[in-house]
Design an enzyme around this catalytic site. Structure first.
Site, PDB file in Angstrom:
ATOM      1  CD1 TRP A 106      -2.489   1.964   1.520  1.00  0.00           C
ATOM      2  CD2 TRP A 106      -3.341   0.300   0.296  1.00  0.00           C
ATOM      3  NE1 TRP A 106      -3.757   2.331   1.128  1.00  0.00           N
ATOM      4  CE2 TRP A 106      -4.310   1.330   0.371  1.00  0.00           C
ATOM      5  CE3 TRP A 106      -3.657  -0.844  -0.429  1.00  0.00           C
ATOM      6  CZ2 TRP A 106      -5.544   1.263  -0.230  1.00  0.00           C
ATOM      7  CZ3 TRP A 106      -4.902  -0.919  -1.037  1.00  0.00           C
ATOM      8  CH2 TRP A 106      -5.824   0.124  -0.935  1.00  0.00           C
ATOM      9  CG  ASP A 158      -3.575  13.343  -1.998  1.00  0.00           C
ATOM     10  OD1 ASP A 158      -3.761  12.107  -2.029  1.00  0.00           O
ATOM     11  OD2 ASP A 158      -4.025  14.098  -2.882  1.00  0.00           O
ATOM     12  CD  GLU A 161      -5.277   5.438   0.638  1.00  0.00           C
ATOM     13  OE1 GLU A 161      -6.004   4.642   0.061  1.00  0.00           O
ATOM     14  OE2 GLU A 161      -4.684   5.164   1.695  1.00  0.00           O
ATOM     15  CD  GLU A 314     -14.513   5.914  -2.025  1.00  0.00           C
ATOM     16  OE1 GLU A 314     -14.600   5.490  -3.199  1.00  0.00           O
ATOM     17  OE2 GLU A 314     -13.546   5.664  -1.289  1.00  0.00           O
TER      18      GLU A 314
HETATM   19  C1  BGC Z   1      -9.583   7.271  -0.131  1.00  0.00           C
HETATM   20  C2  BGC Z   1      -9.001   7.571   1.245  1.00  0.00           C
HETATM   21  C3  BGC Z   1      -9.660   6.699   2.294  1.00  0.00           C
HETATM   22  C4  BGC Z   1      -9.657   5.226   1.903  1.00  0.00           C
HETATM   23  C5  BGC Z   1     -10.540   4.402   2.820  1.00  0.00           C
HETATM   24  C6  BGC Z   1      -9.426   5.792  -0.386  1.00  0.00           C
HETATM   25  O1  BGC Z   1      -9.939   5.519  -1.643  1.00  0.00           O
HETATM   26  O2  BGC Z   1      -8.924   8.010  -1.111  1.00  0.00           O
HETATM   27  O3  BGC Z   1      -9.261   8.909   1.556  1.00  0.00           O
HETATM   28  O4  BGC Z   1      -9.000   6.864   3.519  1.00  0.00           O
HETATM   29  O5  BGC Z   1     -10.161   5.085   0.598  1.00  0.00           O
HETATM   30  O6  BGC Z   1     -11.843   4.904   2.869  1.00  0.00           O
END
Ligand code: BGC
Length: 359
Positions: A106, A158, A161, A314
């Site tokens: 990761w 950031d 990610e 999301e």
């Molecule tokens: C997002 C992150 C988040 C993670 C888990 C990623 O796709 O960009 O902001 O912490 O998913 O929700």
């Protein structure tokens, strides 16, 4: 069931015995606990009145991070010797619900979550005055501060990610907010002058010639996560002209009229849809500015996105920024968009409480 009750139910179901909150119980890649998502979820539980849930999370963070002490010492030794660490040498951005490392690779070097959890802990302590918890967590707090104090201005991934070769403004804001929360409690824990230096660099290099905050140091564009530079991290005041211009730009570029909020213009993740959590964030900012009607409209849009079981994803993919093929590509890779996402539900609780208080 109201969205409030559904959100509490989903968050409670997503909290493991250990205290960790899963990012999403139903998405292949999100079976972990991120410090970032977890802290916003704990904050939501705090303000929704379930302080015990938040406390269990912070105690889990404390145990988990103390377990990372040897890694931190190794990393700091490497840096002191002038060596360049690999991604896996940094502290992880997400953990299994038992506080262990994930098995897959990761992009781990992400500092915002480390600032965020310190900020969230500060908010929890403000609400509860739990001095015993502060004492218990002091080693984890001290370790986090050392980590951030050493690396705060090093490029890192950031909050999405991405772009690990940049210094991101929302990351600096999270670090600033977290360290401020600690130094106002125990000034001896944070190096003198550090938070002022972070703020000064952010304002020197993080503002465009037209006077708004930028996503990172080498772009003129905005990212909706810049909202948190003001609310709640206070890197800039919500009424500061720099933030006013940033907000204007975010609204013009990233808020679909009558709809939700995108992360940033060039987003291709699942085609680049509207994010529930960012839409709630914009609402939270508007409440702080006294623009309550606009905040309510954002709330209404969010509520309309809930599935028949009340679950919020999301992101919503009806009006994509990128070509539809990006959406399909991600679905093929990882399955449908994460739903429910605990962080989305957390932000709903935060916006709801702000709307109820009117501030
Ligand atoms: C997002 C992150 C988040 C993670 C888990 C990623 O796709 O960009 O902001 O912490 O998913 O929700």
């Amino acid at each position: 069931m109201t969205l409030h009750d559904t959100s509490l139910r989903i968050i409670r179901a997503g909290q493991a015995e250990s205290g960790a909150y899963v990012a999403s119980p139903a998405f292949s890649q999100y079976g972990y606990c991120w410090l970032r998502d977890g802290t916003w979820t704990a904050y939501a539980m705090d303000i929704a009145g379930d302080r015990a849930s938040a406390e269990r999370f912070y105690r889990w963070v404390g145990r988990t991070l103390v377990g990372q002490q040897p890694r931190l010492e190794r990393l700091l030794d490497m840096l002191a010797r002038g060596e360049t660490p690999l991604d896996e040498d940094y502290l992880p951005t997400r953990f299994t619900l038992d506080g262990e490392l994930g098995v897959d690779d990761w992009w781990d070097f992400q500092l915002d979550g480390y600032g965020t959890w310190l900020w969230g802990l500060g908010a929890h302590l403000d609400l509860t005055g739990n001095g015993a918890l502060w004492d218990e967590l002091r080693p984890a707090i001290a370790l986090t501060v050392r980590y951030l104090a050493t690396l705060w201005n090093t490029p890192n991934y950031d909050c999405w990610e991405e772009a690990g070769d940049r210094v991101h403004l929302s990351t600096l804001a999270a670090i600033y907010g977290g360290l401020r929360a600690i130094e106002t409690r125990a000034s001896d824990l944070v190096p003198a002058g550090l938070t002022a230096r972070i703020q000064a660099l952010a304002l020197e290099q993080g503002v465009t010639p037209t006077g708004h905050l930028r996503k990172h140091f080498v772009t003129e564009t905005v990212d909706a996560s810049l909202l948190w530079a003001a609310v709640p991290f206070g890197l800039v005041d919500v009424h500061d002209p720099i933030f006013a211009r940033t907000l204007e730009r975010i609204e013009a570029d990233l808020h679909r009229p009558g709809g939700g909020v995108y992360r940033y213009k060039a987003d291709t993740y699942f085609g680049g849809g509207e994010w529930i959590l960012l839409t709630a964030w914009l609402g939270w900012v508007k409440v702080k500015l006294g623009r309550l009607d606009e905040a309510r409209a954002l709330w209404d849009w969010i509520a309309a996105q809930a599935g028949p079981d009340g679950a919020l994803p999301e992101q919503v993919n009806d009006h994509l920024l990128a070509a539809a093929s990006y959406y399909t590509e991600w679905v093929e890779r990882w399955g449908p968009v994460a739903c429910p996402l605990l962080w989305s539900h957390a932000m709903v609780l935060i916006l709801e409480s702000a709307l109820e208080k009117g501030s």
